[in-house]
Design an enzyme around this catalytic site. Structure first.
Site, PDB file in Angstrom:
ATOM      1  CB  THR A  76     -36.835  72.968 -22.716  1.00 38.67           C
ATOM      2  OG1 THR A  76     -35.837  73.176 -21.713  1.00 38.67           O
ATOM      3  CG2 THR A  76     -36.184  73.026 -24.086  1.00 38.67           C
ATOM      4  CG  ASN A 161     -31.566  79.543 -14.838  1.00 35.61           C
ATOM      5  OD1 ASN A 161     -31.638  80.573 -15.513  1.00 35.61           O
ATOM      6  ND2 ASN A 161     -30.711  78.592 -15.102  1.00 35.61           N
ATOM      7  CD  GLN A 189     -35.520  77.882 -10.885  1.00 33.25           C
ATOM      8  OE1 GLN A 189     -35.979  77.610  -9.777  1.00 33.25           O
ATOM      9  NE2 GLN A 189     -34.774  77.024 -11.567  1.00 33.25           N
ATOM     10  CB  SER A 209     -40.836  72.980 -15.426  1.00 35.16           C
ATOM     11  OG  SER A 209     -40.537  71.730 -15.956  1.00 35.16           O
ATOM     12  CG  HIS A 211     -38.350  68.947 -13.300  1.00 37.06           C
ATOM     13  ND1 HIS A 211     -37.027  69.052 -12.962  1.00 37.06           N
ATOM     14  CD2 HIS A 211     -38.510  69.673 -14.427  1.00 37.06           C
ATOM     15  CE1 HIS A 211     -36.410  69.801 -13.865  1.00 37.06           C
ATOM     16  NE2 HIS A 211     -37.286  70.184 -14.765  1.00 37.06           N
ATOM     17  CB  THR A 250     -50.729  60.276 -26.564  1.00 36.32           C
ATOM     18  OG1 THR A 250     -51.285  59.772 -27.759  1.00 36.32           O
ATOM     19  CG2 THR A 250     -51.410  59.634 -25.361  1.00 36.32           C
ATOM     20  CB  CYS A 336     -27.828  73.267 -18.757  1.00 34.07           C
ATOM     21  SG  CYS A 336     -29.484  73.153 -18.124  1.00 34.07           S
TER      22      CYS A 336
END
Lengths: 412, 144
Positions: A76, A161, A189, A209, A211, A250, A336
């Site tokens: 995102t 997705n 994906q 991403s 995850h 950071t 979502c």
């Protein structure tokens, strides 16, 4: 091996972190816990080493140079940075003016692309929203037809997705390079599952991403091309100038280290994983199609990734179907939006009838999915659909030969 | 979403599922009132069929439902509650009673409304077929 319930078939939403990834992360919590930006001591150097190794691993997965990888919090954020950052950098007019440049995207993109594009519309950019046909594939030709002299950015996802269809990404990339337009792709994906080479595939900006590829949550990457052309972005997070000034803050060192390891594991096991997932998905689709009437596999027949199956069961409502297969964790539409009662905007936009869009399941498999789990899912879904059809007045009407879409319903 | 035990029970063992014939058959029968409410695009359609005696007693009730577990449970429960009741008694059933009995969460209240509507709609159909006046204020209240 005995079947353990519940079964996880929502790998397009997120994946289980690979234990080898967790192992790689552990030292960075308690021993090498330094701030990667600390230049004066060994704690900082160790953390920086971990981050830079991960950058090499991520770059190697996609054929990039490590200098072209920017760490973010996930796809995102990567999408936001790519789209807003490029549009604002290459804008043809200052803030507060109109006609600041033309952007091309597609109506079935993820919300993390749609919403930034909508914001840019309000900021004076012009957006063309491509509507793909029922097979869901965005082609080079559709982009070619939409390009204008003032087009500055094209953002098209590599894989949808929800339905798993593969867009004509290298072709669109090539076209954009010919025309001197920046090309961004949300490859969440795709990367890690399919071979990727940002040079060969003509990508300028690419989001993915951790995850979704068996790494930890809360970390992602944006590939930013440095040569031919050198792509510049206006940062959306300021403060400290980390990540070459494009993303201050950071670094999530443990997350980045895990993400790097996840990228390495995907690169090593990709071919074997892909073949295995493909044959499992084929079995799932084939069996459901042969055992049940009025079943539709959504999306293009062949241009689909091996881990996502989106299947509609006519005259059965999706939420009740999920309730009937409660031992299978999967999603009805997009994760979502599953809190709302709306059918999937993706299926709606592809013109799939409401009665089919309401009853679609997205089953997404992964590294740990077994054949026994696929067999269980086939039987459970078959049984539940049969049960719900004995309850369904729409099924009766269909069996009587009445077209349900032609009836005037009293909506409420 | 967590479902109450009662919703799960109705979902797994729905009461009085079925119909008294095809849509054409029941349309021709004067002893049967049919109510179909909802719409496929909203994700729920309830069909309630009532077999009603000359004395106005609901002798049998059958339902079919395309909808979520709460919608199925609401319509299943409605058939249990109205069987053996008179038309007038059935019209006193309120969606709030269904909400309470099934512990429906706020997002599922529309399921109970639909069940109440299906009762009214089936009774109105019976009354229309038999040239009876609709039970005044009760049916007006259903229009919302």
């Amino acid at each position: 091996m005995a079947l353990k319930l519940p079964i996880y078939m929502d790998n397009a939403a997120t994946t289980r972190t690979d234990p080898r990834v967790v192992e790689a992360m552990l030292p960075y919590f308690t021993e090498k816990f330094g701030n990667a930006a600390s230049r004066n001591h060994v704690f900082g150097w160790d953390a920086e080493d971990g981050v830079e190794t991960a950058r090499e691993q991520a770059a190697a997965l996609v054929g990039a140079s490590s200098k072209e990888i920017i760490w973010t919090s996930g796809s995102t954020e990567s999408n936001n940075l790519a789209i807003k950052g490029a549009a604002r950098m290459y804008a043809k007019g200052p803030e507060g003016t109109k006609n600041r440049g033309h952007i091309i995207t597609c109506v079935i993109e993820h919300k993390a692309v749609l919403d930034p594009c909508k914001r840019l519309e309000r900021e004076g950019f012009d957006v063309t929203w491509i509507s793909p046909p029922a097979d869901g594939v965005v082609t080079r030709q559709m982009i070619a037809d939409a390009i204008r002299p003032d087009t500055i950015l094209v953002s098209i996802m590599w894989v949808n997705n929800e339905i798993g269809t593969i867009n004509e990404v290298p072709e669109i990339g090539k076209l954009c390079h010919e025309k001197g337009i920046i090309f961004h792709t949300d490859a969440t994906q795709w990367v890690g599952k399919m071979p990727t080479d940002v040079e060969r595939d003509c990508i300028d900006l690419m989001s993915w991403s951790s995850h979704k590829i068996y790494g930890p949550k809360g970390v992602g990457a944006l590939y930013v091309r440095r040569r031919n052309p050198r792509v510049r972005l206006e940062a959306i997070i300021d403060g400290g100038g980390h990540e070459r000034g494009m993303r201050s803050g950071t670094l999530n060192v443990t997350g980045v280290v895990g993400f790097g390891k996840a990228c390495e594991l995907c690169r090593e096991g990709m071919d074997a994983d892909r073949e295995r997932l493909y044959s499992l998905k084929q079995k799932l689709e084939r069996e459901l199609l042969s055992r049940l009437e009025v079943v539709q596999v959504n999306g293009h027949a062949d241009r689909r990734v091996p881990h996502i199956a989106n299947i509609s069961f006519g005259y059965v409502e999706g939420e009740s179907l999920l309730m009937g297969i409660k031992d299978i964790a999967c999603s009805s539409g997009s994760a979502c939006t599953s809190a709302s009662l709306e059918p999937s905007y993706v299926l709606k936009n592809l013109g799939i009838g409401d009665e089919l869009a309401h009853s679609s399941l997205r089953l997404s498999i992964g590294r740990w999915t077994t054949e026994a789990e696929i067999d269980y899912a086939i039987q459970a879904i078959e049984k539940s659909v049969q049960h719900l059809r004995t309850l369904s007045p729409l099924w009766d009407l269909f069996k009587e030969g009445i077209d349900v879409s032609k009836i005037e319903w009293q909506s409420h | 979403m967590a479902y109450s035990d009662k919703v799960i029970d109705h979902y797994q063992h729905p009461r009085n599922v079925g119909s008294f014939g095809t849509s054409k058959d029941v349309a021709a029968r004067r002893d049967i009132g049919v109510g179909i409410v909802g719409a496929p695009e909203c994700g729920d359609v309830m069909q309630l069929q009532l077999r009603i005696s000359d004395e106005g007693v609901i002798e049998d009730a059958k339902f079919k439902c395309f909808g979520c577990g709460s919608a199925i449970a609401s319509s299943s429960l409605a058939t249990e509650w109205i069987k053996g009741r008179t038309i007038d008694e059935a019209l006193t059933i309120r969606n709030t009673q269904i909400v309470e009995e099934l512990s429906l969460p706020p997002v599922k209240i529309h399921c109970s409304v639909l069940a109440e509507d299906s009762i009214r709609s089936a009774i109105a159909d019976f009354q229309k077929k038999n040239g009876l006046a609709a039970a005044k204020a009760e049916t007006d209240a259903a229009a919302h």
